[in-house]
Design a protein around this motif. Structure first.
Motif, PDB file in Angstrom:
ATOM      1  N   ALA A  85      44.420  31.184  47.629  1.00 20.72           N
ATOM      2  CA  ALA A  85      42.968  31.100  47.799  1.00 20.72           C
ATOM      3  C   ALA A  85      42.501  31.021  49.241  1.00 20.72           C
ATOM      4  CB  ALA A  85      42.457  29.879  47.032  1.00 20.72           C
ATOM      5  N   GLY A  86      43.381  31.312  50.210  1.00 17.28           N
ATOM      6  CA  GLY A  86      42.971  31.302  51.603  1.00 17.28           C
ATOM      7  C   GLY A  86      42.168  32.545  51.971  1.00 17.28           C
ATOM      8  N   PRO A  87      41.718  32.637  53.217  1.00 15.05           N
ATOM      9  CA  PRO A  87      40.924  33.791  53.652  1.00 15.05           C
ATOM     10  C   PRO A  87      41.631  35.125  53.442  1.00 15.05           C
ATOM     11  CG  PRO A  87      40.843  32.033  55.275  1.00 15.05           C
ATOM     12  CD  PRO A  87      41.864  31.631  54.272  1.00 15.05           C
ATOM     13  N   ASN A  88      42.952  35.132  53.546  1.00 13.52           N
ATOM     14  CA  ASN A  88      43.721  36.355  53.324  1.00 13.52           C
ATOM     15  C   ASN A  88      44.571  36.254  52.058  1.00 13.52           C
ATOM     16  OD1 ASN A  88      42.878  37.682  55.775  1.00 13.52           O
ATOM     17  ND2 ASN A  88      44.183  36.233  56.874  1.00 13.52           N
ATOM     18  N   GLY A  89      44.119  35.445  51.117  1.00 13.37           N
ATOM     19  CA  GLY A  89      44.885  35.220  49.905  1.00 13.37           C
ATOM     20  C   GLY A  89      44.610  36.252  48.834  1.00 13.37           C
ATOM     21  N   ASN A  90      45.156  35.993  47.673  1.00 14.29           N
ATOM     22  CA  ASN A  90      45.072  36.930  46.563  1.00 14.29           C
ATOM     23  C   ASN A  90      43.961  36.603  45.585  1.00 14.29           C
ATOM     24  OD1 ASN A  90      47.007  39.264  46.202  1.00 14.29           O
ATOM     25  ND2 ASN A  90      48.389  37.703  46.985  1.00 14.29           N
ATOM     26  N   LEU A  91      43.128  35.616  45.919  1.00 13.19           N
ATOM     27  CA  LEU A  91      41.951  35.296  45.125  1.00 13.19           C
ATOM     28  C   LEU A  91      40.740  35.276  46.041  1.00 13.19           C
ATOM     29  CD1 LEU A  91      43.117  32.367  42.800  1.00 13.19           C
ATOM     30  CD2 LEU A  91      42.160  34.537  42.037  1.00 13.19           C
ATOM     31  N   THR A  92      39.594  35.668  45.521  1.00 13.56           N
ATOM     32  CA  THR A  92      38.365  35.567  46.294  1.00 13.56           C
ATOM     33  C   THR A  92      38.135  34.110  46.677  1.00 13.56           C
ATOM     34  OG1 THR A  92      37.437  37.439  45.078  1.00 13.56           O
ATOM     35  CG2 THR A  92      35.891  36.023  46.268  1.00 13.56           C
ATOM     36  N   VAL A  93      37.800  33.867  47.933  1.00 11.33           N
ATOM     37  CA  VAL A  93      37.559  32.506  48.398  1.00 11.33           C
ATOM     38  C   VAL A  93      36.472  31.865  47.544  1.00 11.33           C
ATOM     39  CG1 VAL A  93      36.756  31.103  50.325  1.00 11.33           C
ATOM     40  CG2 VAL A  93      38.308  33.015  50.748  1.00 11.33           C
ATOM     41  N   CYS A  96      42.781  45.446  42.319  1.00 10.01           N
ATOM     42  CA  CYS A  96      43.165  46.368  43.395  1.00 10.01           C
ATOM     43  C   CYS A  96      43.268  45.713  44.766  1.00 10.01           C
ATOM     44  CB  CYS A  96      42.169  47.532  43.455  1.00 10.01           C
ATOM     45  SG  CYS A  96      42.188  48.556  41.968  1.00 10.01           S
ATOM     46  N   LYS A  97      42.810  44.477  44.908  1.00 10.54           N
ATOM     47  CA  LYS A  97      42.950  43.775  46.182  1.00 10.54           C
ATOM     48  C   LYS A  97      44.225  42.948  46.244  1.00 10.54           C
ATOM     49  CE  LYS A  97      38.089  43.539  47.524  1.00 10.54           C
ATOM     50  NZ  LYS A  97      36.943  42.643  47.884  1.00 10.54           N
ATOM     51  N   ASP A  98      45.161  43.238  45.371  1.00 12.95           N
ATOM     52  CA  ASP A  98      46.467  42.586  45.397  1.00 12.95           C
ATOM     53  C   ASP A  98      47.098  42.804  46.761  1.00 12.95           C
ATOM     54  OD1 ASP A  98      49.267  41.934  44.990  1.00 12.95           O
ATOM     55  OD2 ASP A  98      48.900  42.122  42.841  1.00 12.95           O
ATOM     56  N   MET A  99      47.503  41.710  47.421  1.00  9.49           N
ATOM     57  CA  MET A  99      48.048  41.792  48.779  1.00  9.49           C
ATOM     58  C   MET A  99      49.503  42.233  48.790  1.00  9.49           C
ATOM     59  SD  MET A  99      45.425  40.865  50.584  1.00  9.49           S
ATOM     60  CE  MET A  99      46.087  40.472  52.195  1.00  9.49           C
ATOM     61  N   ILE A 100      50.159  42.236  47.616  1.00 10.09           N
ATOM     62  CA  ILE A 100      51.584  42.533  47.557  1.00 10.09           C
ATOM     63  C   ILE A 100      51.866  43.841  46.831  1.00 10.09           C
ATOM     64  CG2 ILE A 100      53.841  41.704  46.804  1.00 10.09           C
ATOM     65  CD1 ILE A 100      52.585  40.010  49.013  1.00 10.09           C
ATOM     66  N   LEU A 101      51.334  43.994  45.638  1.00  5.45           N
ATOM     67  CA  LEU A 101      51.683  45.119  44.774  1.00  5.45           C
ATOM     68  C   LEU A 101      50.632  46.217  44.869  1.00  5.45           C
ATOM     69  CD1 LEU A 101      52.835  43.045  41.689  1.00  5.45           C
ATOM     70  CD2 LEU A 101      54.287  44.140  43.406  1.00  5.45           C
ATOM     71  N   ASP A 102      51.096  47.431  45.117  1.00  3.09           N
ATOM     72  CA  ASP A 102      50.206  48.571  45.284  1.00  3.09           C
ATOM     73  C   ASP A 102      49.670  49.041  43.937  1.00  3.09           C
ATOM     74  OD1 ASP A 102      49.500  50.811  47.455  1.00  3.09           O
ATOM     75  OD2 ASP A 102      49.945  51.806  45.545  1.00  3.09           O
ATOM     76  N   ARG A 103      48.417  49.492  43.910  1.00  5.75           N
ATOM     77  CA  ARG A 103      47.788  49.908  42.657  1.00  5.75           C
ATOM     78  C   ARG A 103      48.488  51.101  42.017  1.00  5.75           C
ATOM     79  NH1 ARG A 103      41.793  51.719  43.638  1.00  5.75           N
ATOM     80  NH2 ARG A 103      42.056  52.687  41.592  1.00  5.75           N
ATOM     81  N   ASP A 104      49.198  51.909  42.814  1.00  4.94           N
ATOM     82  CA  ASP A 104      49.900  53.060  42.248  1.00  4.94           C
ATOM     83  C   ASP A 104      50.997  52.640  41.274  1.00  4.94           C
ATOM     84  OD1 ASP A 104      48.303  54.704  43.719  1.00  4.94           O
ATOM     85  OD2 ASP A 104      49.786  55.106  45.276  1.00  4.94           O
ATOM     86  N   MET A 105      51.468  51.406  41.418  1.00  2.00           N
ATOM     87  CA  MET A 105      52.486  50.915  40.499  1.00  2.00           C
ATOM     88  C   MET A 105      51.955  50.787  39.075  1.00  2.00           C
ATOM     89  SD  MET A 105      54.389  47.851  42.541  1.00  2.00           S
ATOM     90  CE  MET A 105      55.542  48.138  43.882  1.00  2.00           C
ATOM     91  N   SER A 106      50.653  50.629  38.936  1.00  2.00           N
ATOM     92  CA  SER A 106      50.076  50.307  37.637  1.00  2.00           C
ATOM     93  C   SER A 106      50.283  51.407  36.616  1.00  2.00           C
ATOM     94  CB  SER A 106      48.583  50.021  37.786  1.00  2.00           C
ATOM     95  OG  SER A 106      47.915  51.162  38.315  1.00  2.00           O
ATOM     96  N   ALA A 107      50.169  52.655  37.028  1.00  2.00           N
ATOM     97  CA  ALA A 107      50.280  53.775  36.100  1.00  2.00           C
ATOM     98  C   ALA A 107      51.650  54.432  36.131  1.00  2.00           C
ATOM     99  CB  ALA A 107      49.206  54.812  36.412  1.00  2.00           C
ATOM    100  N   ALA A 108      52.547  53.920  36.965  1.00  2.00           N
ATOM    101  CA  ALA A 108      53.831  54.597  37.174  1.00  2.00           C
ATOM    102  C   ALA A 108      54.727  54.595  35.948  1.00  2.00           C
ATOM    103  CB  ALA A 108      54.576  53.947  38.349  1.00  2.00           C
ATOM    104  N   ALA A 116      38.921  42.651  42.517  1.00  2.00           N
ATOM    105  CA  ALA A 116      39.801  41.542  42.141  1.00  2.00           C
ATOM    106  C   ALA A 116      41.128  41.613  42.874  1.00  2.00           C
ATOM    107  CB  ALA A 116      40.040  41.549  40.630  1.00  2.00           C
ATOM    108  N   GLY A 117      41.740  40.447  43.069  1.00  2.00           N
ATOM    109  CA  GLY A 117      43.052  40.366  43.678  1.00  2.00           C
ATOM    110  C   GLY A 117      44.142  40.224  42.638  1.00  2.00           C
ATOM    111  N   HIS A 118      45.269  39.665  43.049  1.00  2.00           N
ATOM    112  CA  HIS A 118      46.447  39.579  42.180  1.00  2.00           C
ATOM    113  C   HIS A 118      46.167  38.794  40.904  1.00  2.00           C
ATOM    114  CE1 HIS A 118      50.698  39.460  41.147  1.00  2.00           C
ATOM    115  NE2 HIS A 118      50.613  38.147  41.001  1.00  2.00           N
TER     116      HIS A 118
END
Length: 292
Positions: free
Chosen positions: A183-191, A243-255, A271-273
């Motif tokens: 939940a930080g400024p650069n985290g995976n959830l909106t502050v 799609c704002k996941d900081m780790i996993l790319d959105r292209d993985m979703s449909a692969a 949304a993030g992770h």
């Protein structure tokens, strides 16, 4: 225990005793309704599904578990106790222990990986499958081989193979690393998504004796006991991806579409992770549309 974890609107607490572990869960809804089973990821516990527990309690028997090693579930020692075969077997035992033959299975992160493998191995036990922000494990491996720029994002998987130090890093400074990651400024959830009380609940769960080692052992087991290639998923599958996941790319979703008979993908750009917490109303609508 933080007071938010005793909110009666989220359900009642219980345990199921499996072959080698005791699993804690929170349940809500009529036991005569179909089962909707929620499986969390790292570094979470049942509380991550609070918005969905409230949303679907009138239509399903909703149950959110603490995976082995997390929260109030047992935390057996040893990396081998967290290999994928053990985690899949837990799900196989949990469903009948709750009084059901099958379920709507919902997973995020590690929970999504385990849910996909479970659905492929035990298709008769999954009516519909919903996964969020994590593809099949073999897709992750293959994707990283061809997208080397992603490796710098998942350095922590290699770091987690080191003994003791990762646990220390998670726990020091009042678990600041988990707080900033989630939940930080650069985290995976909106502050602002997590309240102070919510964050204290996550810290409480991770502070349980043995929890820090157990949750990291998931990553150690993944490297030491890599899951075998899994079969095609035959049940309808909904993939929801923040799609704002900081780790996993959105292209993985449909692969993984080629190994799923019936797959629907819904992207949530804002949304993030932890998409089910970041945009619960949108996630719940996508789930309802799919479940119809």
């Amino acid at each position: 225990m933080p007071s938010v974890l005793n909110d009666p609107d989220l359900g009642t607490h219980g345990y199921v005793h499996l072959a080698d572990v005791k699993i804690h869960y929170v349940a809500q809804g009529d036991e005569t309704k179909p089962l909707m089973l929620f499986v969390h990821g790292f570094p979470e516990f049942w509380y991550s599904w609070r918005f969905q527990l409230r949303e679907f309690k009138n239509d399903y028997r909703v149950v959110a578990i603490d995976m082995r090693g997390y929260g109030d579930s047992d935390k057996p020692s040893g990396v081998a106790n967290y290999q994928m075969s053990k985690l899949v077997t837990d799900l196989k035992q949990i469903i009948p222990a709750l009084g059901y033959r099958s379920c709507v299975l919902v997973g995020l992160d590690w929970g999504a990986v385990i849910a996909r493998i479970f659905a492929s191995k035990h298709p008769h036990m999954v009516d519909k499958l919903i996964t969020m922000n994590c593809p099949r494990p073999d897709i992750i491996h293959n994707y990283l081989e061809t997208h080397m720029f992603e490796l710098k994002k998942v350095w922590y998987i290699l770091f987690f193979q080191v003994p003791f130090l990762p646990e220390l890093m998670l726990l020091v400074n009042d678990m600041k690393l988990m707080e900033t990651t989630m939940a930080g400024p650069n985290g995976n959830l909106t502050v602002g998504t997590l309240s102070t009380e919510d964050m204290e609940a996550y810290k409480y769960a991770l502070s349980r004796p043995g929890a820090a080692t157990a949750v990291i052992d998931y990553y150690r087991a993944f490297i030491r006991f890599p899951p075998r290639k899994i079969s095609k998923i035959s049940c309808p599958l909904l993939v929801i991806w923040g799609c704002k996941d900081m780790i996993l790319d959105r292209d993985m979703s449909a692969a993984a579409a080629a190994v799923v008979d019936n797959q629907t993908v819904k992207y949530i750009e804002e949304a993030g992770h932890w998409v089910m917490m970041d945009t619960p109303d949108i996630v719940n609508k996508h789930m309802r549309d799919f479940l119809k």
